[in-house]
Design a protein around this motif. Structure first.
Motif, mmCIF file in Angstrom:
data_model
loop_
_atom_site.group_PDB
_atom_site.id
_atom_site.type_symbol
_atom_site.label_atom_id
_atom_site.label_comp_id
_atom_site.label_asym_id
_atom_site.label_seq_id
_atom_site.Cartn_x
_atom_site.Cartn_y
_atom_site.Cartn_z
ATOM 1 N N ASN A 1 76.456 44.018 19.562
ATOM 2 C CA ASN A 1 77.405 43.899 18.526
ATOM 3 C C ASN A 1 77.036 43.225 16.969
ATOM 4 O O ASN A 1 77.780 43.153 15.820
ATOM 5 C CB ASN A 1 78.825 43.424 18.626
ATOM 6 C CG ASN A 1 79.509 44.252 19.817
ATOM 7 O OD1 ASN A 1 79.578 45.504 20.050
ATOM 8 N ND2 ASN A 1 80.012 43.369 20.778
ATOM 9 N N GLY A 2 75.753 43.163 16.990
ATOM 10 C CA GLY A 2 75.067 42.595 15.728
ATOM 11 C C GLY A 2 75.438 41.023 15.391
ATOM 12 O O GLY A 2 75.361 40.875 14.321
ATOM 13 N N LYS A 3 76.047 40.576 16.441
ATOM 14 C CA LYS A 3 76.282 39.167 16.155
ATOM 15 C C LYS A 3 75.527 38.136 17.296
ATOM 16 O O LYS A 3 75.293 38.424 18.435
ATOM 17 C CB LYS A 3 78.071 39.008 16.568
ATOM 18 C CG LYS A 3 78.669 39.756 15.596
ATOM 19 C CD LYS A 3 80.172 39.730 16.089
ATOM 20 C CE LYS A 3 81.287 40.534 15.232
ATOM 21 N NZ LYS A 3 82.412 40.422 15.537
ATOM 22 N N LEU A 4 74.926 37.124 16.483
ATOM 23 C CA LEU A 4 74.278 36.019 17.346
ATOM 24 C C LEU A 4 74.800 34.494 16.636
ATOM 25 O O LEU A 4 75.156 34.474 15.485
ATOM 26 C CB LEU A 4 73.225 36.098 16.601
ATOM 27 C CG LEU A 4 72.066 37.286 17.364
ATOM 28 C CD1 LEU A 4 70.768 37.361 16.654
ATOM 29 C CD2 LEU A 4 71.778 37.376 18.754
ATOM 30 N N HIS A 5 74.744 33.676 17.666
ATOM 31 C CA HIS A 5 75.075 32.313 17.243
ATOM 32 C C HIS A 5 74.219 31.723 16.416
ATOM 33 O O HIS A 5 74.242 30.971 15.285
ATOM 34 C CB HIS A 5 75.593 31.537 18.526
ATOM 35 C CG HIS A 5 75.592 30.202 18.152
ATOM 36 N ND1 HIS A 5 76.959 29.745 17.448
ATOM 37 C CD2 HIS A 5 75.001 29.076 18.382
ATOM 38 C CE1 HIS A 5 76.855 28.433 17.306
ATOM 39 N NE2 HIS A 5 75.493 28.029 17.969
ATOM 40 N N ALA A 6 72.656 32.097 16.938
ATOM 41 C CA ALA A 6 71.565 31.370 16.511
ATOM 42 C C ALA A 6 70.470 32.097 16.496
ATOM 43 O O ALA A 6 70.271 33.278 17.208
ATOM 44 C CB ALA A 6 71.529 29.827 17.007
ATOM 45 N N ALA A 7 69.631 32.020 15.765
ATOM 46 C CA ALA A 7 68.196 32.513 15.745
ATOM 47 C C ALA A 7 67.086 31.764 15.543
ATOM 48 O O ALA A 7 67.141 30.796 14.558
ATOM 49 C CB ALA A 7 68.102 33.869 14.742
ATOM 50 N N SER A 8 65.981 31.879 16.032
ATOM 51 C CA SER A 8 64.646 31.060 15.625
ATOM 52 C C SER A 8 63.273 31.807 15.700
ATOM 53 O O SER A 8 63.130 32.661 16.508
ATOM 54 C CB SER A 8 64.642 29.706 16.327
ATOM 55 O OG SER A 8 63.359 29.105 16.417
ATOM 56 N N GLY A 9 62.484 31.563 14.760
ATOM 57 C CA GLY A 9 61.154 32.441 14.902
ATOM 58 C C GLY A 9 60.170 31.372 14.326
ATOM 59 O O GLY A 9 60.149 30.528 13.647
#
Length: 250
Positions: free
Chosen positions: A77-85
């Protein structure tokens, strides 16, 4: 078609991890995933040109960002709590943030590249692509490659172990070309996510990228890890990496 790996309980907060250039998702994040999957649902793209299970080539940062966005939209649903790259993965994540298609609360960029080389980009792309390709042949590192990689005291053995040996020359060429010409999107200043930028104190290119990003994001938090080089936190000290990550995203 880009492949995705997922780990943990889907009811937990979701975190996206994007690996760097010339390595694989598991080489880059296996230890991190093991530490995170008890508390988070971990989503890991296998970047094109970096998948041992299929023949593909990495084309562009924008294309990679689009494929990741499409997957997260359709499956989560296009929702993330967090992201890291990490490294190029961080640059892809910058583009995802700028596109403002996904809803992400907290972001950690680990040595993301966003310091274009201008008139030197094509020359550096050609030279470094040739040098990186030689890693596949187990040839000695050129002194310029040692400088650019900025891996502390340059742990050649660690770099060779992390290197994805089946990567094609075209993928290497495309990665460097995209990174050395990547400019921070003007609309990045309007994003709502809390963003933190990490880099090792031995990384001059990442330090410059952090300064560039700070101009676009005045509230950017910057953290320099003393005596570390490119990728050392995530590859050599994963427990410390996860502890620092949890401190930000929990």
């Amino acid at each position: 078609m880009m492949e995705f790996k997922e780990f943990g309980n889907i009811r937990n907060p979701k975190i996206l991890l994007i690996h760097g250039m010339a390595t694989t998702w598991d080489t880059c994040y296996k230890a991190t995933i093991n530490e995170l999957k008890e508390d988070f649902y971990v989503i890991v793209p296998v970047l094109d040109g970096h998948n041992p299970e299929e023949q593909s080539e990495f084309c562009s940062i924008h294309e990679a960002a689009s494929k990741i966005e499409q997957y997260v939209l359709e499956r989560h649903n296009g929702k993330l709590h967090a992201a890291s790259g990490f490294s190029m993965g961080g640059t892809i994540l910058i583009q995802i943030l700028a596109n403002q298609i996904l809803h992400i609360h907290r972001v950690v960029l680990d040595a993301a590249y966003c310091a274009p080389l201008g008139i030197f980009s094509k020359l550096c792309t050609k030279f470094l692509s040739t040098q990186i390709a030689k890693v596949k042949e187990n040839k000695p590192f050129h002194f310029a490659l040692r400088k650019v990689m900025e891996i502390g005291r340059f742990d050649e053995d660690a770099l060779r172990k992390a290197f994805y040996s089946s990567i094609s020359y075209n993928t290497i060429l495309n990665c460097f070309s995209q990174l050395f010409e990547y400019r921070i999107p003007k609309n990045l200043c309007s994003i709502k996510a809390d963003v933190t930028y990490w880099y090792g104190s031995n990384e001059t290119y990442a330090a410059k990228s952090a300064r560039n990003l700070k101009k676009a994001l005045p509230n950017l938090e910057i953290r320099s890890f003393e005596r570390y080089g490119h990728g050392e936190l995530i590859t050599k000290y994963p427990k410390q990496c996860v502890a620092e990550l949890k401190r930000i995203i929990l």
